[in-house]
Enzyme design. Structure first.
Site, mmCIF file in Angstrom:
data_model
loop_
_atom_site.group_PDB
_atom_site.id
_atom_site.type_symbol
_atom_site.label_atom_id
_atom_site.label_comp_id
_atom_site.label_asym_id
_atom_site.label_seq_id
_atom_site.Cartn_x
_atom_site.Cartn_y
_atom_site.Cartn_z
ATOM 1 N N ARG A 179 27.345 15.912 115.534
ATOM 2 C CA ARG A 179 28.214 15.382 114.492
ATOM 3 C C ARG A 179 27.506 15.510 113.148
ATOM 4 O O ARG A 179 26.286 15.513 113.071
ATOM 5 C CB ARG A 179 28.560 13.925 114.767
ATOM 6 C CG ARG A 179 29.242 13.688 116.107
ATOM 7 C CD ARG A 179 29.434 12.200 116.363
ATOM 8 N NE ARG A 179 30.108 11.947 117.636
ATOM 9 C CZ ARG A 179 29.476 11.709 118.787
ATOM 10 N NH1 ARG A 179 28.150 11.712 118.817
ATOM 11 N NH2 ARG A 179 30.150 11.494 119.897
ATOM 12 N N LYS A 203 26.441 7.908 118.637
ATOM 13 C CA LYS A 203 27.255 6.689 118.607
ATOM 14 C C LYS A 203 26.687 5.656 119.563
ATOM 15 O O LYS A 203 26.197 5.985 120.636
ATOM 16 C CB LYS A 203 28.703 7.013 118.997
ATOM 17 C CG LYS A 203 29.464 7.791 117.927
ATOM 18 C CD LYS A 203 30.917 7.959 118.332
ATOM 19 C CE LYS A 203 31.720 8.653 117.247
ATOM 20 N NZ LYS A 203 33.150 8.788 117.611
ATOM 21 N N HIS A 273 33.100 19.249 111.829
ATOM 22 C CA HIS A 273 33.633 18.896 113.145
ATOM 23 C C HIS A 273 34.271 20.108 113.801
ATOM 24 O O HIS A 273 34.278 20.229 115.033
ATOM 25 C CB HIS A 273 34.639 17.754 113.021
ATOM 26 C CG HIS A 273 34.628 16.836 114.201
ATOM 27 N ND1 HIS A 273 33.552 16.044 114.529
ATOM 28 C CD2 HIS A 273 35.563 16.603 115.161
ATOM 29 C CE1 HIS A 273 33.817 15.348 115.622
ATOM 30 N NE2 HIS A 273 35.023 15.674 116.035
ATOM 31 N N ARG A 276 31.599 21.802 115.540
ATOM 32 C CA ARG A 276 31.316 21.072 116.790
ATOM 33 C C ARG A 276 32.314 21.490 117.869
ATOM 34 O O ARG A 276 31.928 21.768 119.017
ATOM 35 C CB ARG A 276 31.397 19.574 116.521
ATOM 36 C CG ARG A 276 31.181 18.660 117.724
ATOM 37 C CD ARG A 276 31.099 17.226 117.215
ATOM 38 N NE ARG A 276 31.296 16.230 118.255
ATOM 39 C CZ ARG A 276 30.330 15.761 119.041
ATOM 40 N NH1 ARG A 276 29.107 16.236 118.934
ATOM 41 N NH2 ARG A 276 30.574 14.829 119.942
ATOM 42 N N HIS A 299 29.193 12.601 124.453
ATOM 43 C CA HIS A 299 30.421 11.891 124.801
ATOM 44 C C HIS A 299 30.123 10.865 125.892
ATOM 45 O O HIS A 299 29.477 11.192 126.887
ATOM 46 C CB HIS A 299 31.488 12.856 125.321
ATOM 47 C CG HIS A 299 32.116 13.684 124.245
ATOM 48 N ND1 HIS A 299 32.757 14.887 124.497
ATOM 49 C CD2 HIS A 299 32.208 13.497 122.905
ATOM 50 C CE1 HIS A 299 33.206 15.383 123.365
ATOM 51 N NE2 HIS A 299 32.893 14.564 122.395
ATOM 52 N N TYR A 308 38.260 20.308 125.345
ATOM 53 C CA TYR A 308 37.800 21.645 124.978
ATOM 54 C C TYR A 308 38.126 22.699 126.031
ATOM 55 O O TYR A 308 37.975 23.890 125.768
ATOM 56 C CB TYR A 308 36.289 21.636 124.739
ATOM 57 C CG TYR A 308 35.881 20.733 123.606
ATOM 58 C CD1 TYR A 308 36.147 21.070 122.295
ATOM 59 C CD2 TYR A 308 35.235 19.528 123.857
ATOM 60 C CE1 TYR A 308 35.786 20.243 121.248
ATOM 61 C CE2 TYR A 308 34.868 18.693 122.820
ATOM 62 C CZ TYR A 308 35.151 19.057 121.518
ATOM 63 O OH TYR A 308 34.804 18.229 120.495
#
Length: 327
Positions: A179, A203, A273, A276, A299, A308
């Protein structure tokens, strides 16, 4: 009510370990909910009930809020209700039965592999320089051209440093799929040159190691040798990527860099992004395992990575046509 909002924000940040962005969004949703409740005659948190929450969400829907926004606001209401009940501010967890609208997940826009390669080779693109100075031709997003009449050796060094910074930024974003906030948050010590991996804080403060390839290593070596020293200043600290003024590179500037180089390469509008998305899709098209891609992207759920796989269907079709006798 203000004290409850502050305490809830502290709970999200310290106990739930939510990102500053999530805390900001949830607090904004909560303030909107409590304001709506007050207009309905509910002046205390203890008086909040499911009808008020549903009324608030219905109003948001009628004003055109997107399904993703509605899903987040419902989640914010449930999180606050559960916390307030545990904290003794509400007699029951009134929002527990609240259902969330299923968020519509659009397929990500990705570059083809040849387009990504063209982006890595692109000349410096136009962009908004730092400080709001108007663009002056095809220069990086936060650098100004040197002034030969003024003997601008320092300006030339800074411009060269920013070009090298831009190169390593593009290479790292595409090579690792991190990110933009993660890339800008990297320190020099987070790069393991021997193993060619970067240590990323993602995150929820989850740490992961992400590999990168030889082109990114070359860009990194050149940046650390000749680029970063030209931009280093009192506010640089240990930041890996720097802005033209010597501070840590800001995500907004990084977005301008990516957009400017994509425009210079004649590519569709591209964001960090988007790089990404492209990295993840190209990994899957190349045969990477879905769970490995999940780990690389950071993730928490495999479901986030599965979006994806839509592009990889073309790879499966090609393999089928090549291998199946009845294709």
């Amino acid at each position: 009510m203000r004290e409850a909002v502050d305490d809830f924000a502290d709970h999200l940040a310290r106990v739930r370990n939510r990102s500053a962005h999530t805390v900001r969004a949830y607090v904004g949703d909560l303030v909107s909910l409590l304001d709506h409740a007050a207009r309905m005659g509910c002046a205390e948190v203890a008086g909040l009930d499911l009808g008020v929450v549903r009324s608030w969400l219905a109003k948001q829907r009628t004003t055109g809020a997107a399904r993703t926004t509605m899903a987040r606001r419902a989640a914010a209401a449930r999180a606050f209700s559960a916390w307030a009940h545990r904290a003794g501010l509400m007699p029951t967890d009134v929002a527990a039965p609240l259902a969330s609208p299923r968020a519509h997940r659009e397929l990500p826009t990705v570059l083809r592999a040849d387009q990504a390669a063209a982006l890595m080779r692109a000349p410096a693109g136009p962009g908004d320089p730092e400080g709001g100075v108007p663009p002056q031709g095809p220069y990086p997003a936060d650098a100004r051209p040197a002034d030969p009449a003024g003997g601008g050796e320092r300006e030339a060094a800074v411009a060269r440093g920013v070009l090298l910074r831009d190169r390593v930024l593009l290479e790292l974003l595409y090579a690792t799929g991190v990110r933009i906030s993660e890339a800008c948050g990297l320190d020099t010590a987070d790069v393991d040159h021997g193993r060619r991996v970067v240590r990323v804080l993602g995150k929820g403060s989850r740490e992961r190691s992400v590999p990168y390839g030889v082109p990114a290593q070359r860009a990194l070596d050149e940046w650390l040798r000749a680029g970063r020293p030209a931009l280093t200043g009192p506010g640089s600290g240990d930041a890996l990527l720097l802005g033209a003024r010597g501070g840590r590179l800001h995500p907004t500037t990084a977005r301008r860099v990516v957009a400017g180089y994509a425009e210079a390469a004649g590519l569709p509008r591209t964001t960090p992004h988007g790089l990404r998305h492209s990295a993840a899709t190209h990994l899957l098209e190349g045969g990477a395992d879905l769970r490995a891609v999940q780990e690389l992207l950071g993730h928490s759920s495999l479901g986030s990575t599965q979006i994806y796989t839509h592009v990889s269907v073309e790879r499966l079709r090609a393999a089928y046509r090549q291998a199946h006798p009845r294709a």
